[in-house]
Design a protein around this motif. Structure first.
Motif, mmCIF file in Angstrom:
data_model
loop_
_atom_site.group_PDB
_atom_site.id
_atom_site.type_symbol
_atom_site.label_atom_id
_atom_site.label_comp_id
_atom_site.label_asym_id
_atom_site.label_seq_id
_atom_site.Cartn_x
_atom_site.Cartn_y
_atom_site.Cartn_z
ATOM 1 N N LEU A 201 0.605 -1.441 0.016
ATOM 2 C CA LEU A 201 -0.576 0.138 0.252
ATOM 3 C C LEU A 201 0.590 1.173 -0.119
ATOM 4 N N ALA A 202 0.356 2.120 -0.349
ATOM 5 C CA ALA A 202 1.144 3.568 -0.108
ATOM 6 C C ALA A 202 1.099 3.664 0.986
ATOM 7 N N GLU A 203 2.095 3.819 1.583
ATOM 8 C CA GLU A 203 2.930 4.390 2.732
ATOM 9 C C GLU A 203 2.149 5.738 2.870
ATOM 10 N N GLN A 204 2.298 6.713 2.495
ATOM 11 C CA GLN A 204 1.218 7.878 3.153
ATOM 12 C C GLN A 204 -0.113 7.893 3.416
ATOM 13 N N ASN A 205 -0.284 6.614 2.572
ATOM 14 C CA ASN A 205 -2.923 6.004 3.419
ATOM 15 C C ASN A 205 -2.327 5.829 4.209
ATOM 16 N N VAL A 206 -1.064 4.765 4.799
ATOM 17 C CA VAL A 206 -1.406 4.288 5.880
ATOM 18 C C VAL A 206 -1.031 5.343 7.417
ATOM 19 N N ARG A 207 -1.521 5.824 7.925
ATOM 20 C CA ARG A 207 -1.694 6.571 9.214
ATOM 21 C C ARG A 207 -2.089 5.906 10.771
ATOM 22 N N PHE A 208 -0.742 5.960 11.372
ATOM 23 C CA PHE A 208 -0.834 5.746 13.223
ATOM 24 C C PHE A 208 -1.099 6.558 13.626
ATOM 25 N N LEU A 209 -1.616 6.487 14.790
ATOM 26 C CA LEU A 209 -2.013 7.315 15.941
ATOM 27 C C LEU A 209 -2.456 6.515 17.206
ATOM 28 N N GLN A 210 -2.487 6.847 18.713
ATOM 29 C CA GLN A 210 -2.121 6.424 19.781
ATOM 30 C C GLN A 210 -2.987 6.640 20.133
ATOM 31 N N GLN A 211 -3.665 5.603 21.172
ATOM 32 C CA GLN A 211 -4.565 6.458 21.909
ATOM 33 C C GLN A 211 -3.972 6.427 23.093
ATOM 34 N N ARG A 212 -4.720 7.324 24.447
ATOM 35 C CA ARG A 212 -4.196 7.534 25.463
ATOM 36 C C ARG A 212 -4.390 6.239 26.569
ATOM 37 N N MET A 213 -3.664 6.547 27.826
ATOM 38 C CA MET A 213 -3.138 4.788 28.496
ATOM 39 C C MET A 213 -4.021 5.563 29.908
ATOM 40 N N VAL A 214 -4.051 5.104 30.628
ATOM 41 C CA VAL A 214 -4.407 5.346 31.781
ATOM 42 C C VAL A 214 -4.492 4.816 33.082
ATOM 43 N N PRO A 215 -4.120 5.137 33.865
ATOM 44 C CA PRO A 215 -3.876 4.321 34.782
ATOM 45 C C PRO A 215 -4.833 3.342 36.191
ATOM 46 N N CYS A 216 -3.857 2.275 36.595
ATOM 47 C CA CYS A 216 -4.782 1.107 36.658
ATOM 48 C C CYS A 216 -5.040 1.810 38.276
ATOM 49 N N VAL A 217 -5.867 1.218 39.160
ATOM 50 C CA VAL A 217 -6.350 1.691 40.667
ATOM 51 C C VAL A 217 -6.225 0.514 41.043
ATOM 52 N N ASP A 218 -6.085 0.098 42.828
ATOM 53 C CA ASP A 218 -5.591 -0.794 43.237
ATOM 54 C C ASP A 218 -7.324 -0.927 43.877
ATOM 55 N N GLU A 219 -7.393 -1.411 44.875
ATOM 56 C CA GLU A 219 -9.115 -1.911 45.219
ATOM 57 C C GLU A 219 -9.662 -0.821 46.397
ATOM 58 N N GLN A 220 -8.388 0.785 46.581
ATOM 59 C CA GLN A 220 -8.688 2.373 46.683
ATOM 60 C C GLN A 220 -8.663 3.048 46.277
ATOM 61 N N GLY A 221 -8.913 2.664 45.094
ATOM 62 C CA GLY A 221 -8.138 4.092 44.758
ATOM 63 C C GLY A 221 -6.430 4.548 43.907
ATOM 64 N N ARG A 222 -5.805 3.653 44.291
ATOM 65 C CA ARG A 222 -4.610 3.933 44.677
ATOM 66 C C ARG A 222 -3.838 3.416 43.231
#
Ligand code: UTP
Length: 506
Positions: A201-222
């Motif tokens: 495929l033409a490289e200029q037609n394939v675009r990567f994008l990153q989604q955001r990450m979120v922290p995992c928390v324990d059962e106390q919300g830490r």
């Protein structure tokens, strides 16, 4: 770095970055990180600071700086400190399904024509979500690199790329392919595409994008440290495509190319019909913002989300909530499931709709999953918990459906040839299940084209069959092109893009 020069809205730390009156921007350093964590009750995150190497400190600071603390505080409050009761609805109705795709029917023909016209006009882009962690499959690389071809060992990415080749040739158009990845698989995904020269495929037609990450928390919300200098984080779910599209300027890129709708699919659906003209046509003719495909549920307790109308609002109810909404288990007098619109996660999204949902993203629902999350103890040793010990927060793309301003556009599809999700190697929704399903599906094409296929007493196909989607996307196309083929002796059959037989054995 991603191809778009990422910009983030709404990810501000709880401490202002600018020093008032000084006109200078305060660097995010140990002191600001400390202040920020203390202000949000997460100061334990720096407890190994003194023993961290410089590079580990920098990486941890970058993680902390990227956290949306107001959002995290809200999620911890709503989902960990207070356990919200399930939503109640006065009325839950099955979503009305449009049965597909009898081309003899007038509206189906009109839809097909409209879809083809949109494709020819270059109005369609492809949006692939490939940022998941793929934990159940247990494959070491990005899920899209999984060698799904039973004979050729071609990857999921390659099969999807071959579909794009076919459509581009057929409609003489360029289909930009946007691929959402996450921090964890971004580099490996790009390297895989480079190594395979973008599958032609033409490289200029394939675009990567990153989604955001979120922290995992324990059962106390830490927040949880997975190593002394690293927070445990997870990608923000496939619903993360909404902010990812805007924050990575995919919408601007799409508009610049004349693209006003995105054909959304998931990397692990090997059979996904990308940019399906019928589907696009129904979406266009109904002037829709977001459209969906649905497969009918096999039985009331099938582990699949269900498209419904809840008090007038379009929702997908997860199968884990079946006992909360027992009407979803109803069957009619013939034993058929009443709420039958299973969710295969195939959509069309109007670019303008994504922009509108993003503008209201503070109202977008988040969900939590109770999971086993490895963590370091106070001695810095890694502990693998035996049972769920914390929460991952994520968003789901189908929740965008509650923002639509029109009647649902929900197509009922057959699963064969459209939906073969790959979550694990064997069992339900597996590699083995997908091979079996596609062997049957493609065996039908071969037989229709005059090639004998062995079948056992139950009608099962005991060999592996694989047809390149670049060679043929539909049975009709296959029969037309297969006229000139000389069939090999019966055995495993794999047909390459150019119609050559590969890797056959008796
Ligand atoms: P799943 O929810 O099945 O997750 O994703 P998964 O990552 O493939 O597998 P498990 O649950 O860890 O075993 C369905 C689709 O959504 C994408 C996945 O890449 C897959 O195509 N996805 C999921 C994302 O792009 N981002 C996410 O944060 C989650």
């Amino acid at each position: 770095m991603n191809a778009f020069g990422r910009r983030i809205r709404g990810g501000e730390p709880a401490i202002p970055a600018a020093i008032p009156g000084a006109g200078a921007v305060m660097p995010f350093n140990e002191s600001t990180a400390k202040q920020c964590l203390e202000a949000n009750g997460q100061e334990h995150v720096l407890r190994f600071w003194d023993v961290l190497a410089q590079s580990q400190r920098a990486a941890l600071l970058a993680q902390i700086e990227g956290i949306d603390f107001p959002l995290m505080n809200r999620l911890i409050d709503e989902w960990v400190r207070n356990k919200p009761p399930p939503e109640t609805f006065e009325k839950i109705e099955p979503v009305p399904l449009i049965p597909v795709a009898d081309i003899a029917r007038q509206d189906a023909k009109a839809a097909f024509d409209a879809g083809e016209e949109a494709l020819r006009a270059g109005r369609v882009g492809l949006f692939l979500v490939a940022g998941g962690q793929g934990t159940r499959l247990g494959f070491s690389g990005p899920k899209g690199a999984y060698p799904i071809g039973p004979v050729s060992r071609k990857s999921l990415f390659e099969f999807h790329a071959e579909k794009i080749h076919n459509l581009q040739k057929r409609y003489e158009c360029a289909l930009p392919w946007y691929i959402m990845v996450s921090e964890a698989n971004d580099a490996a995904t790009r390297a895989f595409f480079q190594e395979h020269e973008f599958f032609g495929l033409a490289e200029q037609n394939v675009r990567f994008l990153q989604q955001r990450m979120v922290p995992c928390v324990d059962e106390q919300g830490r927040f949880i440290l997975e190593s002394p200098g690293k927070l445990a984080m997870n990608p923000n779910g496939h619903g993360g495509c909404i902010p990812a599209i805007i924050e990575n300027d995919v919408n601007t890129d799409a508009r610049g190319r004349g693209v006003d709708m995105l054909s959304y699919f998931q990397v692990d659906n090997w059979a996904a019909k990308v940019a399906d003209p019928f589907f696009i046509g129904y979406h266009v003719l109904r002037n829709a913002e977001m459209s969906s495909k649905n497969h009918r549920k096999n039985h009331p307790r099938e582990a699949v989300g269900v498209h419904c109308i809840c008090d007038g609002e379009y929702r997908v109810i997860e199968y884990t909530a079946l006992d909360i909404y027992p009407q979803l288990l109803e069957t009619d007098e013939d034993g058929k499931v009443v709420y039958d619109a299973g969710n295969p996660a195939i959509h069309i999204l109007a670019v303008g709709f994504v922009e509108r949902v993003y503008a209201n993203y503070d109202k977008f629902p988040w969900w939590r999953a109770h999971k086993k999350i490895p963590y370091v103890d106070d001695a810095g040793d890694l502990i693998e918990p035996d049972s769920a010990n914390g929460y991952k927060f994520e968003t789901f793309v189908f929740d965008a459906l509650r923002f639509i301003n029109h009647e649902p556009v929900a197509l009922a599809i057959e699963r064969a040839g459209e939906y073969t999700p790959i979550k694990r190697f064997d069992g339900d929704n597996s590699v083995v299940g997908a091979w079996k399903s596609m062997n049957q599906y493609w065996a039908g094409w071969l037989e229709a084209a005059g090639c004998p296929v062995p079948r056992d007493g139950e009608g099962e196909v005991p060999v592996n069959i694989e047809i390149s989607p670049q060679f043929a996307l539909t049975q009709d196309e296959f029969i037309e092109k297969a006229k000139d083929l000389e069939w090999p002796d019966v055995g495993n059959i794999a047909l390459a893009a150019d119609g050559a037989f590969i890797g056959q054995s008796g």
